[in-house]
Design an enzyme around this catalytic site. Structure first.
Site, short mmCIF file in Angstrom:
data_model
loop_
_atom_site.label_atom_id
_atom_site.label_comp_id
_atom_site.label_asym_id
_atom_site.label_seq_id
_atom_site.Cartn_x
_atom_site.Cartn_y
_atom_site.Cartn_z
N ASP A 162 29.49 23.92 -56.72
CA ASP A 162 30.54 23.80 -55.72
C ASP A 162 29.83 23.40 -54.42
O ASP A 162 28.64 23.67 -54.25
CB ASP A 162 31.24 25.15 -55.57
CG ASP A 162 32.25 25.12 -54.45
OD1 ASP A 162 33.02 24.15 -54.36
OD2 ASP A 162 32.26 26.07 -53.64
N ASP A 193 31.29 23.33 -50.70
CA ASP A 193 31.54 24.10 -49.48
C ASP A 193 31.35 25.60 -49.75
O ASP A 193 32.01 26.17 -50.62
CB ASP A 193 32.95 23.82 -48.96
CG ASP A 193 33.18 22.33 -48.70
OD1 ASP A 193 32.21 21.55 -48.77
OD2 ASP A 193 34.34 21.96 -48.44
MG LIG Z 1 33.35 26.90 -52.15
#
Ligand SMILES: [Mg+2]
Length: 181
Positions: free
Chosen positions: A5, A7
């Site tokens: 992932d 962010d």
């Molecule tokens: Mg995230």
């Protein structure tokens, strides 16, 4: 394959980041990614970007932010093998972006897309995420090793991630920099 992932895992989570100047690498992330690259892993970013669908920013801004992420990575000698973003949201999306999309985590679509591009062993693959929906996507895709980090939304989501522990082996780390091969 190492699924990351973005962010809250690779970069600080700025909540719907739209300005490349706000991209800040979380300390230690690139070192870990480099270790996995050296070990032969493909490195893939899978990122929900419903800010596009919600109308907070457009593809141009989203891609400028992503370009900055990759520019900073390149400065540390890292090239991503694949980057997959999903702009949809099932309720908050506007117009064509309002749809139930299996690419949006917790769906497995983004992972499946990347897996089809490379001949990799899913059981040998790893997913690192800060949200419960990241871990759910990894489970849905059948990723062998699931790691939840405490950066980004990680602290707030950890107890809900731990609910999976009765059925799945989940590893916990403070940050991507602490993830070991
Ligand atoms: Mg995230």
């Amino acid at each position: 394959m190492l699924f990351l992932d973005r962010d809250g895992v690779i970069i600080e989570d700025r909540q719907y980041i739209r300005d490349p100047a706000e991209v800040a690498i979380i300390s230690g992330s690139h070192e870990t990614i480099q270790r996995f690259r050296d070990a032969g892993f493909r490195i893939v970013i899978i990122s929900n970007q419903s800010g596009i669908g919600r109308g907070y920013y457009g593809w141009d801004e989203a891609l400028a932010v992503q370009a900055r992420v990759q520019e900073l990575a390149a400065q540390d000698g890292i090239i991503y093998d694949c980057v997959v973003l999903c702009p949809h949201h099932p309720e908050k999306g506007k117009g064509e972006f309002n749809k139930i999309c299996n690419w949006r985590k917790p769906g497995a679509g983004m992972l499946t897309f990347a897996l089809e591009k490379f001949d990799v062993d899913l059981r040998q693959s790893i997913l690192v995420g800060d949200k419960r929906s990241d871990i759910e996507a990894g489970i849905a895709a059948g990723v062998g090793r699931l790691i939840h980090v405490a950066t980004g939304h990680g602290q707030a989501e950890r107890s809900r991630v731990k609910e999976f522990e009765s059925d799945y082996k989940i590893e916990f780390a403070d940050c991507l920099g602490d993830v070991e091969l």
